[in-house]
Design a protein around this motif. Structure first.
Motif, PDB file in Angstrom:
ATOM      1  N   ALA A 370       0.915  -1.139  -0.136  1.00 29.14           N
ATOM      2  CA  ALA A 370      -0.178  -0.026   0.025  1.00 29.14           C
ATOM      3  C   ALA A 370       0.463   1.553   0.361  1.00 29.14           C
ATOM      4  O   ALA A 370       2.079   1.404   0.096  1.00 29.14           O
ATOM      5  N   CYS A 371       0.408   2.865  -0.011  1.00 30.88           N
ATOM      6  CA  CYS A 371       0.669   4.399   0.276  1.00 30.88           C
ATOM      7  C   CYS A 371       1.978   3.856  -1.088  1.00 30.88           C
ATOM      8  O   CYS A 371       2.020   3.364  -1.758  1.00 30.88           O
ATOM      9  N   ASN A 372       2.867   4.887  -0.043  1.00 31.20           N
ATOM     10  CA  ASN A 372       4.328   4.989  -0.813  1.00 31.20           C
ATOM     11  C   ASN A 372       4.912   3.971  -0.869  1.00 31.20           C
ATOM     12  O   ASN A 372       5.939   4.189  -2.475  1.00 31.20           O
ATOM     13  N   PRO A 373       5.408   3.655  -0.292  1.00 28.56           N
ATOM     14  CA  PRO A 373       5.825   1.931  -0.178  1.00 28.56           C
ATOM     15  C   PRO A 373       5.831   1.265  -1.208  1.00 28.56           C
ATOM     16  O   PRO A 373       6.308   0.406  -2.248  1.00 28.56           O
ATOM     17  N   GLY A 374       4.253   1.096  -1.409  1.00 28.78           N
ATOM     18  CA  GLY A 374       3.336  -0.013  -3.001  1.00 28.78           C
ATOM     19  C   GLY A 374       3.915   0.634  -4.306  1.00 28.78           C
ATOM     20  O   GLY A 374       4.604   0.044  -5.042  1.00 28.78           O
ATOM     21  N   ALA A 375       3.574   2.048  -4.422  1.00 26.34           N
ATOM     22  CA  ALA A 375       4.016   2.863  -5.234  1.00 26.34           C
ATOM     23  C   ALA A 375       5.679   2.591  -5.642  1.00 26.34           C
ATOM     24  O   ALA A 375       6.090   2.192  -6.834  1.00 26.34           O
ATOM     25  N   ILE A 376       6.682   2.661  -4.922  1.00 27.59           N
ATOM     26  CA  ILE A 376       7.961   2.384  -4.764  1.00 27.59           C
ATOM     27  C   ILE A 376       8.311   1.318  -5.421  1.00 27.59           C
ATOM     28  O   ILE A 376       9.308   1.346  -6.088  1.00 27.59           O
ATOM     29  N   ALA A 377       7.670   0.439  -4.562  1.00 23.00           N
ATOM     30  CA  ALA A 377       8.237  -1.099  -4.906  1.00 23.00           C
ATOM     31  C   ALA A 377       7.959  -1.511  -6.348  1.00 23.00           C
ATOM     32  O   ALA A 377       8.740  -2.111  -7.559  1.00 23.00           O
ATOM     33  N   ALA A 378       6.756  -0.767  -7.227  1.00 23.37           N
ATOM     34  CA  ALA A 378       6.445  -1.222  -8.329  1.00 23.37           C
ATOM     35  C   ALA A 378       6.875  -0.341  -9.670  1.00 23.37           C
ATOM     36  O   ALA A 378       7.634  -0.483 -10.477  1.00 23.37           O
ATOM     37  N   LYS A 379       7.938   0.934  -8.987  1.00 29.08           N
ATOM     38  CA  LYS A 379       8.613   1.618  -9.586  1.00 29.08           C
ATOM     39  C   LYS A 379      10.071   0.650 -10.169  1.00 29.08           C
ATOM     40  O   LYS A 379      10.515   0.833 -10.729  1.00 29.08           O
ATOM     41  N   LEU A 380      10.639   0.721  -8.470  1.00 30.47           N
ATOM     42  CA  LEU A 380      11.115  -0.408  -8.430  1.00 30.47           C
ATOM     43  C   LEU A 380      11.831  -2.104  -9.526  1.00 30.47           C
ATOM     44  O   LEU A 380      12.532  -1.758 -10.261  1.00 30.47           O
ATOM     45  N   ALA A 381      10.720  -2.233  -9.546  1.00 28.06           N
ATOM     46  CA  ALA A 381      10.688  -3.652 -10.540  1.00 28.06           C
ATOM     47  C   ALA A 381      10.785  -3.489 -11.604  1.00 28.06           C
ATOM     48  O   ALA A 381      11.078  -3.940 -12.986  1.00 28.06           O
ATOM     49  N   GLU A 382      10.180  -1.844 -12.244  1.00 28.55           N
ATOM     50  CA  GLU A 382      10.266  -1.456 -13.657  1.00 28.55           C
ATOM     51  C   GLU A 382      11.603  -0.967 -13.544  1.00 28.55           C
ATOM     52  O   GLU A 382      12.769  -1.290 -15.103  1.00 28.55           O
ATOM     53  N   LEU A 383      12.553  -0.452 -12.851  1.00 30.33           N
ATOM     54  CA  LEU A 383      13.301   0.316 -12.890  1.00 30.33           C
ATOM     55  C   LEU A 383      14.539  -0.587 -12.720  1.00 30.33           C
ATOM     56  O   LEU A 383      15.989  -0.142 -13.212  1.00 30.33           O
ATOM     57  N   ALA A 384      14.641  -1.301 -11.421  1.00 29.95           N
ATOM     58  CA  ALA A 384      15.873  -2.229 -10.976  1.00 29.95           C
ATOM     59  C   ALA A 384      15.681  -3.312 -10.538  1.00 29.95           C
ATOM     60  O   ALA A 384      15.040  -3.670  -9.599  1.00 29.95           O
ATOM     61  N   PRO A 385      15.278  -4.361 -11.681  1.00 26.79           N
ATOM     62  CA  PRO A 385      14.477  -5.625 -11.248  1.00 26.79           C
ATOM     63  C   PRO A 385      15.617  -6.551 -10.671  1.00 26.79           C
ATOM     64  O   PRO A 385      15.104  -7.373 -11.020  1.00 26.79           O
ATOM     65  N   GLY A 386      17.196  -6.187 -11.029  1.00 31.82           N
ATOM     66  CA  GLY A 386      16.975  -6.873 -10.138  1.00 31.82           C
ATOM     67  C   GLY A 386      17.647  -6.691  -8.814  1.00 31.82           C
ATOM     68  O   GLY A 386      18.292  -7.522  -7.853  1.00 31.82           O
ATOM     69  N   ILE A 387      16.932  -5.842  -7.745  1.00 32.12           N
ATOM     70  CA  ILE A 387      16.636  -5.350  -6.179  1.00 32.12           C
ATOM     71  C   ILE A 387      15.183  -6.599  -5.828  1.00 32.12           C
ATOM     72  O   ILE A 387      14.418  -5.893  -6.679  1.00 32.12           O
ATOM     73  N   ARG A 388      15.800  -6.919  -5.302  1.00 34.33           N
ATOM     74  CA  ARG A 388      14.360  -8.145  -5.037  1.00 34.33           C
ATOM     75  C   ARG A 388      13.571  -7.261  -3.627  1.00 34.33           C
ATOM     76  O   ARG A 388      14.412  -7.524  -2.560  1.00 34.33           O
ATOM     77  N   PRO A 389      12.557  -7.448  -3.811  1.00 33.20           N
ATOM     78  CA  PRO A 389      11.684  -7.022  -2.812  1.00 33.20           C
ATOM     79  C   PRO A 389      11.150  -8.024  -2.259  1.00 33.20           C
ATOM     80  O   PRO A 389      10.462  -9.207  -2.883  1.00 33.20           O
ATOM     81  N   VAL A 390      10.812  -7.997  -0.421  1.00 34.15           N
ATOM     82  CA  VAL A 390      10.823  -8.762  -0.241  1.00 34.15           C
ATOM     83  C   VAL A 390       9.515  -8.038   0.802  1.00 34.15           C
ATOM     84  O   VAL A 390       9.563  -6.751   1.748  1.00 34.15           O
ATOM     85  N   TRP A 391       8.044  -7.798   1.324  1.00 30.64           N
ATOM     86  CA  TRP A 391       6.894  -7.337   2.013  1.00 30.64           C
ATOM     87  C   TRP A 391       6.688  -7.912   3.350  1.00 30.64           C
ATOM     88  O   TRP A 391       7.181  -9.228   3.856  1.00 30.64           O
ATOM     89  N   VAL A 392       6.807  -7.108   4.073  1.00 33.22           N
ATOM     90  CA  VAL A 392       6.895  -7.882   5.770  1.00 33.22           C
ATOM     91  C   VAL A 392       5.158  -7.660   5.623  1.00 33.22           C
ATOM     92  O   VAL A 392       4.565  -6.434   5.560  1.00 33.22           O
ATOM     93  N   VAL A 393       3.844  -8.412   6.616  1.00 28.81           N
ATOM     94  CA  VAL A 393       3.181  -8.184   6.459  1.00 28.81           C
ATOM     95  C   VAL A 393       2.582  -9.136   7.338  1.00 28.81           C
ATOM     96  O   VAL A 393       3.369 -10.318   8.175  1.00 28.81           O
ATOM     97  N   THR A 394       1.653  -8.965   7.677  1.00 29.14           N
ATOM     98  CA  THR A 394       1.142 -10.094   9.318  1.00 29.14           C
ATOM     99  C   THR A 394       0.326 -10.827   8.162  1.00 29.14           C
ATOM    100  O   THR A 394       0.258 -10.988   7.563  1.00 29.14           O
TER     101      THR A 394
END
Length: 739
Positions: A370-394
């Motif tokens: 959600a929110c700003n982190p979600g938008a950053i993660a989406a753009k990260l996948a587009e511009l820097a696909p070599g960086i692996r995102p992991v989400w912390v979720v309850t």
């Protein structure tokens, strides 16, 4: 004859009567009247408006007699009793009036409804609007017309007269048992005496629970009266031939209540022993045939009660207290051992190299993407696909994640591993204190709104808002930030004041707001289709914020009345509260016609903004984001002075609003029905607001963050911010429809 008589009764306990009257007289619907049976000083009732009858009763009048006097004066077909210390939530009277108006006067073959039972919330000196325990029983009963035998668990509903409406003819037929008796007895006796009962899941009462220390101590006879009331109720059931089901439920309620009083009430030892003896006598006298005690410790307590074994009960109670203390100590030691093992593993992982391709994301206390982190993660996948995102979720949020999302659950073994080794940690709130800031790791604080209300250290002077905050620990978390994302200069200054530390502000705009400049007409039509908004209809998003002086959200608008005034061509998108849920809600019929859509749990909120022609809010930060769309905003500020005083604010919203300001529901209705919501004055106010608070939002905020933080580009190489007057927001719903 009116449909509903609201009877406010009793003395002005601790000065709450005026508050009670405000909550009632501010929402009297057509077909209703108010009777105020005021005991003692009539001053709080001096200025009540029309359709209100005031009975000035002598100072010695009891609550029971005041209630009876109010009932005698009432002209309504249904009676709703409200104690002078309590409140009636907004819209509740309309809910009751509409429901009782649907009930026929004649008995018919199956009998007629004599009692309408509803939900309530509770408030104390330090909490407001806490849900009561009755939701399950009311939901099981539903809106059907039932006999007590068909739903005996209704006897477990909190015994208040304020959470039920009584048919006036029924009340008068049983005046001796209902009018001049204790409220708890009268509330349950009404269910026993009623021909039929129906239930509402809506909240109609805010019961104010006074501090026990502020009330006179109970006399021994007042303690004993609790047992006597159950005796009287059982006799009433026996006299009426009530079936076994309700009698068994009442017996169970009686035994539980009596044991609770013995365990918790501070009675002198002789009084406690006598109370136990009387409760024992009642437990033996009214035990239903074939009744089986509960299993476990509760069954032991019931057996000791029936045996009148007071000394053995106290001994059993003492043993139980020691056993619970021992279990608590054992659990505490296990937690300590587990924490030590976790800490050793975490420390070991902290000695391993940082993984430059690992980024941890979290939003809203690990709620999900959600929110700003979600938008950053989406753009990260587009511009820097070599960086692996992991989400912390309850655990509760895991099933809502898109398939294939790499995630960790807080506290798990892998959680501590990724927290130790991640190069990048991105959050719109703070990570826990226990997360160590490694020198070569980068923490990005995105925040989740432009601050109107005071934040961080600026809350110190506002104890209502800062209750429970440890400011030293807060600063230790802030010291871990490397970057702070802001959407305007105002936010930059406020964050630096509220969170003083060494981080670098990134004045790039809020990534979550990029969508307001990138969404297409097709996107907007698709969102409105998903929400069920018919083409050509105006959609108004109503999104209020939380009050720190309330435990939960309190409805501030009669949304049913507002929807009716706005007409069939307007849809209300209500990001509201459970008060407006349920099949018998005053909004239920409007929902069926598509005039009200409950979007309280709809995510993302950005889609709701795109779908709306206008926004109505109070002090929520959604106003700053929505302003990017350059669509009308109306501020509903009925409690601005209270909000500003208890929470603290950074600027006077009343003087610098993004559109028209309404201070009452009548003013709000006038703005929305007259066309003022989108007039020239509204446009000028919004333009000034956008220049100040949408300063850096131009649709490329996420790109700037990714390029600067993750790709290491310089500020001078980033896309420049487009001036506010040169931006083109997403099309309005009207434009998207081609109208």
């Amino acid at each position: 004859m009116r449909e509903l008589s609201v009877i406010v009764y009793g003395r002005d306990v601790q000065g709450h009567l005026a508050d009670c009257l405000d909550s009632v007289t501010g929402q009297i619907p057509d077909g209703a009247e108010v009777i105020v049976a005021a005991v003692g000083d009539p001053a709080p009732t001096a200025d009540v408006p029309g359709r209100v009858t005031v009975l000035a009763l002598p100072d010695a009048t009891s609550d029971e007699d005041a209630r009876a006097a109010g009932g005698e004066r009432a002209c309504g077909a249904w009676l709703f009793f409200v104690h002078a210390k309590d409140r009636v939530p907004a819209g509740a009277l309309r809910t009751l009036r509409d429901r009782v108006a649907e009930l026929p006067d004649d008995a018919g073959r199956a009998g007629r409804v004599d009692v309408v039972l509803a939900d309530h919330v509770r408030s104390t000196w330090h909490t407001s609007g806490v849900p009561g325990p009755d939701a399950r029983q009311l939901a099981e009963a539903g809106p059907r017309d039932l006999t007590l035998a068909e739903c005996p668990d209704l006897l477990r509903v909190t015994p208040l007269l304020g959470n039920r409406a009584l048919r006036a003819t029924f009340w008068r037929a049983h005046r001796d048992r209902l009018a001049a008796t204790d409220e708890r007895f009268a509330a349950r006796a009404a269910l026993v005496l009623a021909d039929r009962v129906t239930a509402l899941q809506e909240v109609v009462l805010d019961e104010r629970r006074l501090r026990a220390a502020s009330l006179p101590p109970l006399t021994p006879e007042q303690h004993y009266a609790a047992v006597g009331q159950y005796d009287d109720l059982q006799r009433l059931m026996a006299d009426r031939g009530t079936p076994a089901g309700p009698r068994t439920v009442l017996y169970d309620v009686m035994a539980t209540d009596c044991m609770r009083i013995v365990a918790r009430a501070e009675m002198p030892e002789p009084v406690a022993r006598e109370f136990f003896h009387r409760a024992s006598r009642a437990a033996v006298a009214w035990r239903p045939e074939g009744y089986r005690r509960p299993a476990g410790p509760e069954g032991v307590r019931r057996r000791l009660l029936e045996e009148d074994a007071y000394s053995r009960y106290r001994a059993f109670q003492s043993v139980n207290h020691r056993r619970r203390d021992l279990q608590s100590a054992v659990r505490g030691r296990k937690r300590q051992v587990g924490a030590k093992v976790r800490d050793l593993r975490y420390r070991r992982d902290l000695r391993r190299p940082v993984d430059p391709s690992l980024a941890v994301f979290s939003a809203y206390w690990d709620r999900g993407i959600a929110c700003n982190p979600g938008a950053i993660a989406a753009k990260l996948a587009e511009l820097a696909p070599g960086i692996r995102p992991v989400w912390v979720v309850t655990p509760a949020g895991v099933p809502l994640l898109p398939p294939g999302t790499d995630h960790v659950v807080p506290g798990s073994r892998r959680y501590w591993e990724v927290m130790a080794r991640a190069k990048y940690l991105v959050n719109n709130v703070n990570f826990p204190n226990s997360v160590v800031k490694r020198p070569d790791a980068i923490h990005v604080q995105t925040h989740h709104g432009t601050p109107l209300k005071r934040m961080g250290l600026d809350q110190i002077e506002y104890p209502t808002a800062s209750k429970g905050l440890d400011f030293r620990q807060l600063l230790s978390r802030v010291d871990k930030w490397d970057y702070s994302v802001t959407s305007n200069s105002h936010s930059t200054r406020m964050w630096e004041h509220a969170y003083p530390s060494h981080y670098v502000p990134l004045e790039y705009g809020y990534p979550r707001n990029d969508v307001y400049y990138r969404a297409t007409a097709a996107d907007i039509r698709a969102v409105r289709d998903r929400l069920g908004i018919a083409p050509g209809r105006r959609a108004v998003l109503y999104a209020p914020t939380h009050r720190d002086y309330e435990a939960s959200w309190t409805p501030r608008l009669d949304l049913a009345a507002l929807a009716e005034r706005l007409g069939d061509d307007t849809v209300l998108l209500v990001r509201g509260h459970y008060f407006y849920g349920g099949a018998a809600s005053p909004l239920a019929g409007l929902r069926r016609t598509g005039r009200v859509i409950d979007v309280s749990t709809y995510d993302p909120v950005e889609e709701l903004a795109l779908a709306a022609d206008a926004l109505v809010t109070d002090y929520s930060s959604i106003m700053f984001d929505y302003a990017n769309l350059d669509r009308p905003i109306v501020i509903y500020a009925d409690d601005w002075e209270m909000y500003a005083k208890t929470r603290g604010v950074y600027f006077d919203l009343m003087a610098q609003a993004p559109g028209h300001v309404a201070r009452s529901q009548a003013e709000l209705t006038g703005i929305l029905t007259s066309g003022a919501w989108r007039d020239e004055a509204s446009g000028k106010a919004r333009a000034a607001f956008r220049r100040r608070f949408c300063e850096f939002d131009d649709g490329r905020a996420a790109e700037r963050v990714v390029r600067r933080v993750f790709l290491g580009e310089s500020d001078s190489s980033l896309p420049p911010v487009v001036p506010v007057d040169e931006r083109v927001p997403a099309p309005t719903p009207e434009e998207a429809a081609g109208r």
